[in-house]
Design an enzyme around this catalytic site. Structure first.
Site, PDB file in Angstrom:
ATOM      1  N   HIS A  67       2.475   0.382  -2.181  1.00  0.00           N
ATOM      2  CA  HIS A  67       3.310   0.796  -1.055  1.00  0.00           C
ATOM      3  C   HIS A  67       3.872  -0.454  -0.389  1.00  0.00           C
ATOM      4  O   HIS A  67       3.165  -1.458  -0.226  1.00  0.00           O
ATOM      5  CB  HIS A  67       2.484   1.615  -0.058  1.00  0.00           C
ATOM      6  CG  HIS A  67       3.235   2.023   1.171  1.00  0.00           C
ATOM      7  ND1 HIS A  67       4.348   2.834   1.129  1.00  0.00           N
ATOM      8  CD2 HIS A  67       3.043   1.715   2.487  1.00  0.00           C
ATOM      9  CE1 HIS A  67       4.796   3.022   2.357  1.00  0.00           C
ATOM     10  NE2 HIS A  67       4.030   2.348   3.200  1.00  0.00           N
TER      11      HIS A  67
ATOM     12  N   CYS B  67       9.825   3.724  -0.222  1.00  0.00           N
ATOM     13  CA  CYS B  67       9.327   2.692   0.687  1.00  0.00           C
ATOM     14  C   CYS B  67       9.911   1.330   0.356  1.00  0.00           C
ATOM     15  O   CYS B  67      10.055   0.478   1.235  1.00  0.00           O
ATOM     16  CB  CYS B  67       7.798   2.658   0.660  1.00  0.00           C
ATOM     17  SG  CYS B  67       7.090   2.297  -0.960  1.00  0.00           S
TER      18      CYS B  67
END
Length: 484
Positions: A427, A45
């Site tokens: 994230h 990510c």
């Protein structure tokens, strides 16, 4: 002859397709200004968020496009350049055959060819940003400015041109090759200007320039609460005292070989890039050694004005004002969110921090809690402080820091990279502008889309501007607005 069985099977298939169309309707096409998503190939990510942010910046696209043409003309191979350019074209809907979500693993493969090893522990978007900008800069040169033993063959190239012996040579008295000029300047590259001045004798050192690809603005340890990018920029350029520096001026006055003194260090922006990357590091080490993440909301504007932080130099006739300047102390005014500003009247010519000096609070916390100067640090004399302290508007404008006039260095927000989670697990996502037109005719900030999208790996959805500006920013990407 077609059998009845075949006709029956075909009819059943047609009926099934028709039923599915009736129930779910036709396949929804992606809006023209919505970008594709990116496949998460295993905790990737941090790469996906950075690629989406870059794809939203028209100047980065134009730069990569020009680099590709330059390399093609010179028969050079830029593996990472071509790979990233391909992904950015996909993220701007220029490849109709590309799948959605798109697999960006080729970027990691190109980095491995360049001898970069991205381990499972190295999953930070800003660290990867430095890796990508550094490697792209090497590919923009014919060979790196700092050579390894593997690149020694470039120094032995018979086609090299060498510096004149009277101008430059190595420590072993050998000739230095002339490094090739870059045909295309990197749009993220800027220069910091710094200068030291002795607090005792007033001796100034020459202005030193250092390259930067991003501005890292630290959050004050002693302050927890709402901040703004402007206040952190003001803190970034604020003068500080460097203790125990050898001063040749003091030594000459004292008739000694060596004298140490305290110096005032001033940093400002010497050259601003076309694409400004602002890094807001949120990891901090406490006095106990514990590592924590700062979740402070930092206000960031849609249009960022940078004139107050730019380096300027006084004229030769201003003997008392020569040296490094830039920036006015507006920390108290800028620390508060814009929503808290009641009056739109222009601020007074004397910055609020000067009032704190008058009240002998310069070495302590301000009323809002922002820690301006470390305790125990020698105070900078007033005559050696920022040039714009107590200066009227016409003086500030004269020295390159227009307070109320038309701004010269203004930027438009293009993308916001956010880190969700804590220091142990998290994230990365990106808020980015909609797809731009691509091609060679992009005009920087004027090519930015008014719509915003949230990209989280393969998921892409439309969001409001309110959601964008209330996010927990980690990296901000701004496009410079070219004045016409």
């Amino acid at each position: 002859m077609i059998s009845r069985v075949a006709l029956g099977v075909a009819g059943a298939v047609f009926a099934a397709v028709t039923g599915a169309y009736v129930m779910w309707g036709p396949t929804k096409r992606r809006p023209k200004d919505q970008c594709p998503g990116l496949v998460n190939i295993g905790n990737s990510c941090f790469l996906n968020s950075l690629l989406q942010a870059w794809a939203a910046c028209p100047s980065l696209y134009s730069w990569l496009h020009r680099m590709m043409r330059s390399m093609s003309r010179n028969n050079e191979e830029g593996l990472l350049t071509s790979t990233i350019f391909k992904v950015i074209k996909v993220l701007n809907n220029e490849d109709d055959a590309a799948p959605d979500p798109f697999d960006p693993s080729q970027v990691f493969q190109a980095l491995r060819v360049k001898r970069w090893v991205i381990t499972a522990d190295e999953q930070d978007a800003h660290e990867l940003y430095n890796v990508l900008t550094g490697t792209l800069d090497e590919e923009a040169s014919r060979y790196p400015s700092i050579l390894s033993l593997f690149d020694i063959k470039h120094l032995q190239d018979p086609h090299n041109q060498y510096q004149d012996e009277a101008r430059a040579y190595t420590r072993s008295k050998g000739l230095l090759p002339v490094l090739p000029l870059r045909e295309v300047d990197e749009p993220t590259r800027g220069l910091l200007a710094s200068q030291l001045q002795c607090l005792t004798c007033g001796l100034r050192s020459p202005v030193k320039y250092d390259v930067f690809d991003s501005l890292s603005l630290s959050i004050p340890k002693s302050y927890w609460g709402p901040l703004s990018v402007e206040s952190l920029l003001q803190q970034f350029i604020r003068p500080e005292v460097v203790q125990g520096v050898e001063c040749s001026g003091c030594a000459k006055l004292a008739g000694k070989d060596s004298v140490k003194s305290n110096f005032r260090k001033k940093v400002s922006l010497g050259k601003l890039p076309q694409v400004l990357c602002v890094h807001l590091p949120r990891t901090q080490w406490m006095n106990s050694g514990a590592v924590v993440k700062r979740f402070d909301h930092i206000n960031f504007p849609d249009t960022l004005l940078m004139d107050r932080y730019v380096y300027s130099h006084a004229g030769a006739g201003d003997t008392n004002r020569d040296g490094l300047m830039g920036g006015s102390d507006l920390a108290l005014q800028m620390i508060r969110p814009k929503a808290a500003v009641i009056s739109s009247a222009p601020p007074p010519s004397s910055a609020p921090v000067n009032l704190l000096r008058t009240l002998h609070f310069d070495q302590q916390f301000t009323g809002t809690g922002l820690f301006l100067t470390s305790r125990g640090c020698p105070e900078i004399p007033r005559e050696l402080s920022d040039i714009n302290h107590n200066a009227p508007p016409e003086i500030s404008t004269k020295f390159g820091c227009p307070l109320y006039g038309q701004p010269e260095f203004s930027y438009k927000l293009a993308a916001v990279v956010c880190h969700l989670g804590d220091v142990q697990l998290g994230h990365f996502v990106t808020y980015r502008r909609g797809v731009h037109d691509g091609g060679v005719d992009l005009k920087g900030a004027s090519s930015l889309s008014p719509k915003w999208w949230l990209t989280s790996d393969s998921t892409v959805r439309r969001v409001s501007t309110q959601q964008v500006f209330s996010s927990e920013a980690y990296m901000l990407f701004y496009e410079r607005i070219v004045q016409t």
